[in-house]
Design a protein around this motif. Sequence first.
Motif, mmCIF file in Angstrom:
data_model
loop_
_atom_site.group_PDB
_atom_site.id
_atom_site.type_symbol
_atom_site.label_atom_id
_atom_site.label_comp_id
_atom_site.label_asym_id
_atom_site.label_seq_id
_atom_site.Cartn_x
_atom_site.Cartn_y
_atom_site.Cartn_z
ATOM 1 N N GLY A 110 -5.121 -9.546 -13.265
ATOM 2 C CA GLY A 110 -4.213 -9.817 -14.387
ATOM 3 C C GLY A 110 -4.343 -8.758 -15.465
ATOM 4 N N GLN A 111 -5.573 -8.353 -15.716
ATOM 5 C CA GLN A 111 -5.832 -7.317 -16.734
ATOM 6 C C GLN A 111 -5.177 -5.991 -16.316
ATOM 7 N N ALA A 112 -5.278 -5.659 -15.037
ATOM 8 C CA ALA A 112 -4.702 -4.400 -14.537
ATOM 9 C C ALA A 112 -3.176 -4.423 -14.665
ATOM 10 N N ILE A 113 -2.566 -5.541 -14.343
ATOM 11 C CA ILE A 113 -1.099 -5.641 -14.417
ATOM 12 C C ILE A 113 -0.644 -5.560 -15.876
ATOM 13 N N THR A 114 -1.332 -6.264 -16.754
ATOM 14 C CA THR A 114 -0.983 -6.223 -18.178
ATOM 15 C C THR A 114 -1.097 -4.800 -18.713
ATOM 16 N N ARG A 115 -2.183 -4.122 -18.330
ATOM 17 C CA ARG A 115 -2.397 -2.758 -18.832
ATOM 18 C C ARG A 115 -1.314 -1.811 -18.314
ATOM 19 N N SER A 116 -0.944 -1.966 -17.057
ATOM 20 C CA SER A 116 0.112 -1.125 -16.479
ATOM 21 C C SER A 116 1.435 -1.365 -17.207
ATOM 22 N N ASN A 117 1.778 -2.620 -17.430
ATOM 23 C CA ASN A 117 3.051 -2.923 -18.110
ATOM 24 C C ASN A 117 3.075 -2.358 -19.522
ATOM 25 N N HIS A 118 1.927 -2.395 -20.170
ATOM 26 C CA HIS A 118 1.809 -1.873 -21.526
ATOM 27 C C HIS A 118 2.100 -0.356 -21.553
ATOM 28 N N LEU A 119 1.755 0.328 -20.462
ATOM 29 C CA LEU A 119 1.944 1.783 -20.374
ATOM 30 C C LEU A 119 3.401 2.172 -20.129
ATOM 31 N N GLU A 120 4.230 1.208 -19.730
ATOM 32 C CA GLU A 120 5.663 1.441 -19.463
ATOM 33 C C GLU A 120 5.887 2.670 -18.576
ATOM 34 N N PRO A 121 5.313 2.687 -17.362
ATOM 35 C CA PRO A 121 5.445 3.867 -16.491
ATOM 36 C C PRO A 121 6.859 3.987 -15.916
ATOM 37 N N ASP A 122 7.146 5.178 -15.384
ATOM 38 C CA ASP A 122 8.423 5.371 -14.701
ATOM 39 C C ASP A 122 8.398 4.732 -13.319
ATOM 40 N N LEU A 123 7.220 4.750 -12.691
ATOM 41 C CA LEU A 123 7.110 4.244 -11.323
ATOM 42 C C LEU A 123 5.710 3.667 -11.122
ATOM 43 N N VAL A 124 5.621 2.608 -10.321
ATOM 44 C CA VAL A 124 4.305 2.082 -9.934
ATOM 45 C C VAL A 124 4.162 2.255 -8.425
ATOM 46 N N VAL A 125 3.021 2.777 -7.997
ATOM 47 C CA VAL A 125 2.776 2.923 -6.559
ATOM 48 C C VAL A 125 1.488 2.192 -6.175
ATOM 49 N N LEU A 126 1.526 1.560 -5.006
ATOM 50 C CA LEU A 126 0.400 0.772 -4.502
ATOM 51 C C LEU A 126 0.011 1.353 -3.148
ATOM 52 N N THR A 127 -1.251 1.794 -3.022
ATOM 53 C CA THR A 127 -1.612 2.538 -1.811
ATOM 54 C C THR A 127 -2.508 1.743 -0.845
ATOM 55 N N GLY A 128 -2.150 0.470 -0.649
ATOM 56 C CA GLY A 128 -2.668 -0.259 0.508
ATOM 57 C C GLY A 128 -3.952 -1.033 0.338
ATOM 58 N N ASP A 129 -4.299 -1.764 1.430
ATOM 59 C CA ASP A 129 -5.397 -2.736 1.456
ATOM 60 C C ASP A 129 -5.153 -3.825 0.403
ATOM 61 N N PHE A 130 -4.074 -4.550 0.619
ATOM 62 C CA PHE A 130 -3.751 -5.673 -0.263
ATOM 63 C C PHE A 130 -4.696 -6.841 0.022
ATOM 64 N N VAL A 131 -5.042 -7.005 1.318
ATOM 65 C CA VAL A 131 -5.935 -8.093 1.731
ATOM 66 C C VAL A 131 -7.117 -7.466 2.483
ATOM 67 N N THR A 132 -7.984 -8.336 3.032
ATOM 68 C CA THR A 132 -9.119 -7.781 3.788
ATOM 69 C C THR A 132 -8.965 -8.080 5.287
ATOM 70 N N GLU A 133 -9.076 -9.340 5.692
ATOM 71 C CA GLU A 133 -8.873 -9.692 7.100
ATOM 72 C C GLU A 133 -7.697 -10.654 7.225
ATOM 73 N N ASP A 134 -7.815 -11.816 6.528
ATOM 74 C CA ASP A 134 -6.778 -12.837 6.572
ATOM 75 C C ASP A 134 -5.594 -12.388 5.703
ATOM 76 N N PRO A 135 -4.375 -12.333 6.272
ATOM 77 C CA PRO A 135 -3.238 -11.870 5.463
ATOM 78 C C PRO A 135 -2.711 -12.911 4.474
ATOM 79 N N ALA A 136 -3.123 -14.181 4.606
ATOM 80 C CA ALA A 136 -2.539 -15.264 3.789
ATOM 81 C C ALA A 136 -2.621 -15.033 2.271
#
Length: 298
Positions: A49-75
């Motif tokens: 939550g802190q990371a998302i708030t900080r990113s929104n505060h920065l008002e970037p042009d683009l956000v990129v996410l470079t993988g490993d959203f989960v570990t083993e279980d995708p749920a």
Amino acid sequence: MHLCLSGPLTTEQVTVPIPGLSAALKGTTLVQFSDFHFDGLRLSPRLLGQAITRSNHLEPDLVVLTGDFVTEDPAPIYPLATKLKQLRSRHGTYAVLGNHDDVTLEGRQMIMDALRRAGITVLWNDIAYPLGPDLPLVGLADLWSGPLRARDLLAQIPADCPRILLAHNPDTAAAVMGDRVDLQLSGHTHGGQILLPGIGPLPLLARRLRYYLPRWLRQHLPYLNDHCDRITRHWEWASGLHTVGDNCLYVNRGLGTYFPGRWRCPPELTVITLTPAPQRRLHPAEQKREAVNLTLAE
Ligand SMILES: [Fe+2]
């Protein structure tokens, strides 16, 4: 319960010269996140939550996410995607998957679908143009997911056009050294998790030490077992900005944390500002490809 020590979220600011960047894109800002490992153990909802708030505060042009959203279980992608939907930027959020997102075909599809439903564009060997035609964004399948399609994709872009590559595993940089990549954004290494002053990431030291220990012993020791050596061939690129041939690589330390935790290697949000640089000379392979393209166009 969060077993791993993590440390406070840090914001890394980096300015990257992009050869031939159009004047209109001067000062473009990207926020990068990587390696969430959102599974109830490796990333706390509070830090996320802190990371998302900080990113929104920065008002970037683009956000990129470079993988490993989960570990083993995708749920856990479902609650994670709900959170990531809150990310704000002028041109949207773009993602590639990591090796942990591709454990099974069904799991990979679940993760892609959940992210897309959250309004995130997932690139799997695709090219997108969120910043316009002058700066394509190439997103690769993970390096361990099958044959690397990077060369085919990069060849589709005019040689004089700068491009950004999203690739989970930094080892991809070695594979695309002969092609033009103005900026590769990766994660995967978690920065090595433990950074030794004056030495660098612990896995780099462990790689040298492990050959002095019997296999039966090192297999029981974190950082000294064979698995650690397989994670990446290039622990020297574990975090930060690197020049690889004529290309530029940035490796984000990630947000999630594995056992035994982090030391001097805090979770990271990266703010990348693009600045113009003189147009680069073409690689010999690119010169040849351009000559063929010109001939075909005549
Ligand atoms: Fe990871």
